[in-house]
Design a protein around this motif. Structure first.
Motif, short mmCIF file in Angstrom:
data_model
loop_
_atom_site.label_atom_id
_atom_site.label_comp_id
_atom_site.label_asym_id
_atom_site.label_seq_id
_atom_site.Cartn_x
_atom_site.Cartn_y
_atom_site.Cartn_z
N ASP A 281 -12.17 12.47 -9.68
CA ASP A 281 -12.06 13.08 -8.30
C ASP A 281 -11.73 12.13 -7.50
OD1 ASP A 281 -12.26 15.55 -8.35
OD2 ASP A 281 -14.56 15.28 -6.87
N TRP A 282 -11.97 10.34 -8.04
CA TRP A 282 -11.54 9.32 -7.18
C TRP A 282 -11.57 8.63 -8.44
CZ3 TRP A 282 -11.04 10.12 -1.86
CH2 TRP A 282 -11.22 10.70 -1.50
N ALA A 283 -10.57 7.26 -8.18
CA ALA A 283 -10.31 6.58 -9.02
C ALA A 283 -10.93 5.41 -9.18
CB ALA A 283 -8.54 6.46 -8.54
N PHE A 284 -11.65 4.79 -7.74
CA PHE A 284 -12.07 3.65 -7.95
C PHE A 284 -13.34 3.58 -7.14
CE2 PHE A 284 -7.56 2.75 -8.68
CZ PHE A 284 -7.72 1.36 -9.28
N GLN A 285 -14.43 3.15 -7.21
CA GLN A 285 -15.57 3.26 -6.85
C GLN A 285 -15.93 1.24 -6.13
OE1 GLN A 285 -19.36 4.72 -8.43
NE2 GLN A 285 -19.58 2.94 -9.54
N GLY B 294 -9.23 1.56 5.53
CA GLY B 294 -7.45 1.44 5.68
C GLY B 294 -6.48 1.01 6.58
N GLU B 295 -5.85 0.75 6.90
CA GLU B 295 -5.18 0.01 8.27
C GLU B 295 -4.55 1.01 9.31
OE1 GLU B 295 -1.88 -2.80 7.69
OE2 GLU B 295 -2.25 -3.71 6.03
N HIS B 296 -5.22 0.48 10.28
CA HIS B 296 -4.32 1.68 11.65
C HIS B 296 -3.18 2.66 11.34
CE1 HIS B 296 -5.33 3.28 15.27
NE2 HIS B 296 -3.77 2.50 15.81
N GLY B 297 -3.64 3.65 11.53
CA GLY B 297 -1.98 4.31 11.13
C GLY B 297 -2.03 4.55 10.16
N ALA B 298 -2.39 4.22 8.82
CA ALA B 298 -2.64 4.45 7.54
C ALA B 298 -3.76 4.62 6.87
CB ALA B 298 -1.37 3.47 6.62
N GLU B 299 -4.96 5.09 7.38
CA GLU B 299 -5.95 5.21 6.75
C GLU B 299 -5.91 6.41 5.72
OE1 GLU B 299 -5.28 5.99 10.55
OE2 GLU B 299 -6.65 4.16 11.33
N GLU B 300 -6.70 5.82 4.51
CA GLU B 300 -7.53 5.97 3.56
C GLU B 300 -7.87 7.42 3.72
OE1 GLU B 300 -5.62 5.53 0.70
OE2 GLU B 300 -4.69 3.73 1.80
N ASP B 301 -8.18 8.66 2.67
CA ASP B 301 -9.08 9.41 2.18
C ASP B 301 -10.33 9.17 1.53
OD1 ASP B 301 -7.97 11.12 3.91
OD2 ASP B 301 -6.88 11.87 2.26
N TYR B 302 -11.45 9.41 1.44
CA TYR B 302 -12.22 8.17 1.20
C TYR B 302 -13.86 9.22 1.62
CZ TYR B 302 -14.58 7.34 5.57
OH TYR B 302 -15.05 7.32 6.98
N LYS B 303 -14.65 9.08 0.49
CA LYS B 303 -15.75 9.36 0.28
C LYS B 303 -17.08 8.22 0.52
CE LYS B 303 -18.45 13.63 -0.55
NZ LYS B 303 -18.51 14.80 0.91
N LEU C 205 -16.15 5.66 -2.06
CA LEU C 205 -15.31 6.33 -3.51
C LEU C 205 -13.79 6.19 -2.86
CD1 LEU C 205 -17.15 9.28 -5.08
CD2 LEU C 205 -17.16 6.66 -5.33
N LEU C 206 -12.78 6.00 -3.30
CA LEU C 206 -11.29 6.24 -3.08
C LEU C 206 -10.34 5.26 -4.17
CD1 LEU C 206 -9.97 5.19 -0.12
CD2 LEU C 206 -10.46 2.17 -0.99
#
Length: 190
Positions: free
Chosen positions: A69-73, A87-96, A103-104
């Motif tokens: 499900d995720w490429a990196f931890q 992530g940067e303000h306005g370009a937040e990343e999905d994560y767990k 996980l990202l």
């Protein structure tokens, strides 16, 4: 400047107890304070992104990758308490977050998080007061043996935390809605 001892002593005085001179002194009050302070501190810090307890770091990925499900931890910092953004303000990343790992799907993590700020001397006055009132709440029953006192102090604590969070939040500039076409249309611009 506030200290763990001054916070606990003030809270004890507020419920009619005797103050302490050190967390390691040989008294029931000091043992109670020493046992409860770290957990209450972590609870109060984690509840709100106090400006004095927010950090930004850039994390590099671990060698090991997640199973699926995720490429990196990424290993979370040792002082990590709660994630605010990735992530940067306005370009937040999905994560767990699982088992102390972030996980990202990107290979660099720009992380903004609440950290375990154990240096009471760096705390904002509102946080010191919120922590003092929180300690007062946890001392209320053990010191007074009064359930009604405990309920009264807990109600007072709710108001103090609400006020403290509001004041702390006003230190930040207001967020803007951005230049979205949806907002422009909704607000009547053409």
């Amino acid at each position: 400047m506030a200290t763990e001892v001054s916070i606990c002593s003030n809270a004890l005085l507020m419920v009619g107890g005797q103050p302490i001179n050190a967390l390691n002194e040989n008294s029931d009050r000091a043992r109670l304070a020493a046992n409860l302070f770290p957990a209450v501190r972590n609870y109060v810090l984690r509840r709100h992104p106090w400006n004095c307890a927010v950090k930004r770091v850039t994390l590099s990925p671990d060698v090991e990758t997640p199973g699926f499900d995720w490429a990196f931890q990424f290993t979370l910092p040792s002082d990590f308490m709660r994630m605010l953004s990735v992530g940067e303000h306005g370009a937040e990343e999905d994560y767990k977050i699982e088992s102390g790992k972030l996980l990202l799907d990107t290979n660099v993590a720009l992380v903004r998080y609440i950290w375990r700020n154990e240096n009471v001397g760096t705390w904002d006055d509102m946080l010191v007061w919120a922590m003092t009132m929180s300690m007062k709440a946890v001392f209320a029953y053990p010191i007074t043996q009064s359930a009604s006192m405990e309920q009264l102090v807990e109600a007072e604590l709710r108001d103090v935390l609400k006020q403290a969070r509001a004041v702390d939040g006003q230190d930040d500039p207001p967020e803007t809605l951005g230049d979205s076409p949806l907002f422009a249309a909704r607000l009547g611009a053409r």
